[in-house]
Design a protein around this motif. Structure first.
Motif, short mmCIF file in Angstrom:
data_model
loop_
_atom_site.label_atom_id
_atom_site.label_comp_id
_atom_site.label_asym_id
_atom_site.label_seq_id
_atom_site.Cartn_x
_atom_site.Cartn_y
_atom_site.Cartn_z
N GLU A 1 0.82 -1.20 0.00
CA GLU A 1 0.00 0.00 0.00
C GLU A 1 0.87 1.26 0.00
N PHE A 2 0.32 2.30 -0.57
CA PHE A 2 0.99 3.58 -0.63
C PHE A 2 1.02 4.23 0.75
N VAL A 3 2.13 4.91 1.05
CA VAL A 3 2.25 5.63 2.32
C VAL A 3 2.40 7.12 2.09
N ALA A 4 3.39 7.51 1.29
CA ALA A 4 3.65 8.94 1.08
C ALA A 4 4.46 9.13 -0.19
N ALA A 5 4.37 10.34 -0.76
CA ALA A 5 5.15 10.66 -1.96
C ALA A 5 5.52 12.13 -1.95
N ILE A 6 6.62 12.43 -2.63
CA ILE A 6 7.07 13.81 -2.72
C ILE A 6 7.77 13.98 -4.06
N PRO B 1 3.80 17.43 -0.31
CA PRO B 1 3.82 15.96 -0.21
C PRO B 1 2.41 15.40 -0.16
N TYR B 2 2.31 14.13 -0.43
CA TYR B 2 1.00 13.45 -0.48
C TYR B 2 1.06 12.23 0.42
N TYR B 3 0.03 12.06 1.29
CA TYR B 3 0.02 10.97 2.27
C TYR B 3 -1.27 10.17 2.19
N VAL B 4 -1.17 8.91 2.56
CA VAL B 4 -2.38 8.13 2.77
C VAL B 4 -3.01 8.60 4.07
N ASP B 5 -4.32 8.53 4.18
CA ASP B 5 -5.02 9.07 5.35
C ASP B 5 -4.53 8.45 6.66
N ALA B 6 -4.17 7.17 6.62
CA ALA B 6 -3.81 6.46 7.85
C ALA B 6 -2.57 7.02 8.52
N VAL B 7 -1.73 7.76 7.79
CA VAL B 7 -0.49 8.26 8.38
C VAL B 7 -0.45 9.78 8.47
N LYS B 8 -1.45 10.45 7.97
CA LYS B 8 -1.46 11.92 8.01
C LYS B 8 -1.36 12.42 9.45
N GLY B 9 -0.49 13.38 9.66
CA GLY B 9 -0.29 13.93 10.99
C GLY B 9 0.72 13.16 11.82
N TRP C 1 4.71 11.87 -12.19
CA TRP C 1 4.00 12.06 -10.92
C TRP C 1 2.82 11.09 -10.92
N GLY C 2 2.99 9.98 -10.22
CA GLY C 2 1.91 9.01 -10.13
C GLY C 2 1.26 9.00 -8.77
N GLY C 3 1.76 9.81 -7.84
CA GLY C 3 1.16 9.86 -6.52
C GLY C 3 1.24 8.52 -5.83
N GLY C 4 0.08 7.91 -5.59
CA GLY C 4 0.03 6.66 -4.86
C GLY C 4 -0.11 5.42 -5.71
N ALA C 5 0.06 5.55 -6.99
CA ALA C 5 -0.10 4.41 -7.89
C ALA C 5 1.20 3.64 -8.02
#
Length: 123
Positions: free
Chosen positions: A46-51, A58-66, A102-106
């Motif tokens: 699963e995707f976690v984060a990208a920059i 940066p872009y994060y999966v909801d489960a790790v935001k914050g 830039w594929g983000g979480g793919a």
């Protein structure tokens, strides 16, 4: 070809912190995005984060935001993942990945992958 090597995994108690590092070598000039993914036993990656390598939000999966922060040091070709307030659900092998777009979480958009580093969070 881009080579990626992760480090920084380990065993930590719930509520603790770890910082993962990913060092890129080879054709690093071709990198546009760096990402972190994770795979727990019996689960899909699963995707976690990208920059983006050049900057941007940066872009994060909801489960790790914050709790998690991804950052980069272009001068050293290193991407970091600072992980705070860890919980047992974060236990997984964490992978660093790179792509030219830039594929983000793919995950399928990423061309290069590291070997992974184990993160284990005990309760």
């Amino acid at each position: 070809q881009v080579q990626l090597v992760e480090s920084g995994g380990g065993l930590v108690q719930a509520g603790g912190s770890l910082r993962l590092s990913c060092t890129a070598s080879g054709r690093t000039f071709s990198i546009y995005t760096m990402g972190w993914f994770r795979q727990a036993p019996g689960k899909e990656r699963e995707f976690v984060a990208a920059i983006s390598w050049a900057g941007g939000t940066p872009y994060y999966v909801d489960a790790v935001k914050g709790r998690f922060t991804i950052s980069r040091d272009n001068t050293k070709n290193v991407v970091y993942l600072q992980m705070n307030s860890l919980n047992p659900e974060d236990t997984a092998v964490y992978y660093c990945a790179a792509q030219t777009g830039w594929g983000g979480g793919a995950a399928h958009e990423y061309d290069s992958w590291g070997q992974g580093t184990q993160v284990t969070v005990s309760s």
